[in-house]
Write an enzyme that holds these catalytic residues in place. Structure first.
Site: not given
Length: 327
Positions: A159, A227, A263
């Site tokens: 991430d 995300k 996400k």
């Protein structure tokens, strides 16, 4: 709110004619359809009022559990804490073997090996934040080393955070090239490739137009997921922001044939909220995204509420938070 027009491009478009220079990339991103903020907020609110029946709710709770990236990103994290979190991810409710596992455990790079040792070949993924999370304020070589260390330790997913200062200054090519470089760093020496999630920190992007531009930029650069947030800045995930990102991945697949995951992370704490997101996924992007491979929740406290609601549905009795571990 009507669906935005999809930029015209043949399936398999490689964007080479767009990313050749900062000016061409800027023209493309600023040529995307503008976001009607009032319309986006209204549609998100309307979708949030949908009710689902008992059988569908039971399915939604189990699906949401399977989509959780169980997360701890604190300076006080210890090997013991992350090992316990990994054990919980595999067996969220030890008293009920029918309860599905979480999708992943998300930790800092130096905790990856401890998590990996517990998870083994369970199928639960090891996710690691990288690239000078959460600020992203570091030289590129430092960010790439951060990424390589996490992958070498066994991370299945990375991430990363984009350089918001560069993005907001209009240095889109710099952000694009950094994402490309980080994705390349996600390949281990043995050829194993970690999936890349690109974090925008939408609370700092100021407008929904910027959220759409960041979404396309990250997808064009090869991100496997987009995300919302680090969870360290407020506002974090919101329904309108996630709506725009879901529209972006839908339109990107229409233009290129490629699927990219979404996400939302930060501030999603209740089963009720999680189900609102699942309704939105189905209505905006489509049923193909109702899968942990394509949609995740970044959360530290959501799992316990999902477990409490699940227990109530299966036993008829409400179990309070004391029945589940605190994370």
């Amino acid at each position: 709110m009507p669906a935005p027009a999809t930029p015209e491009a043949p399936a398999g478009w490689d964007f080479s004619d767009v990313v050749g220079s900062d000016s061409s990339l800027r023209r493309f991103l600023h040529g995307l359809p503008g976001v009607d903020q009032v319309g986006a907020e209204a549609r998100a609110a309307q979708l949030g009022t949908r009710s689902i029946k008992t059988t569908a709710k039971a399915f939604a709770l189990d699906l949401a559990i399977r989509m959780v990236d169980l997360t701890t990103l604190e300076g006080q994290d210890t090997p013991g804490k992350v090992r316990a979190l990994a054990a919980k991810a595999m067996r969220p409710d030890p008293s009920d073997p029918t309860c599905p596992p979480a999708a992943a455990v998300c930790v800092y790079p130096d905790m990856v090996a401890d998590v990996k040792q517990v998870l083994g070949d369970s199928g639960v993924k090891v996710a690691s934040v990288a690239t000078a999370f959460p600020s992203g304020r570091a030289a590129l070589d430092v960010k790439l080393a951060d990424t390589r260390d996490a992958v070498a330790a066994g991370a299945d997913e990375i991430d990363m955070v984009i350089d918001r200062g560069a993005f907001l200054s209009g240095r889109y090519l710099q952000v694009f090239e950094e994402i490309v470089a980080v994705r390349e760093a996600c390949t281990a020496a043995d050829g194993r490739e970690a999936h890349l999630k690109v974090i925008f920190e939408t609370g700092e992007l100021q407008t929904l137009d910027n959220v759409r531009r960041a979404s396309w930029l990250a997808m064009m650069a090869g991100g496997h997921f987009i995300k919302t947030s680090t969870g360290k800045v407020q506002p974090a995930a919101t329904l309108p922001v996630t709506l725009v990102m879901l529209e972006a991945v839908r339109d990107f697949r229409e233009a290129t044939g490629q699927m990219v995951g979404v996400k939302p992370a930060g501030g999603i704490r209740s089963s009720k909220d999680a189900i609102k997101y699942l309704v939105m996924v189905n209505e905006v992007a489509g049923a193909d995204w109702l899968d942990p491979d394509w949609f995740r929740f970044g959360a530290s406290t959501l799992l316990n509420d999902l477990l409490m609601q699940r227990t109530k549905m299966t036993t008829g009795r409400y179990s309070g938070p004391d029945y589940f571990t605190l994370d």
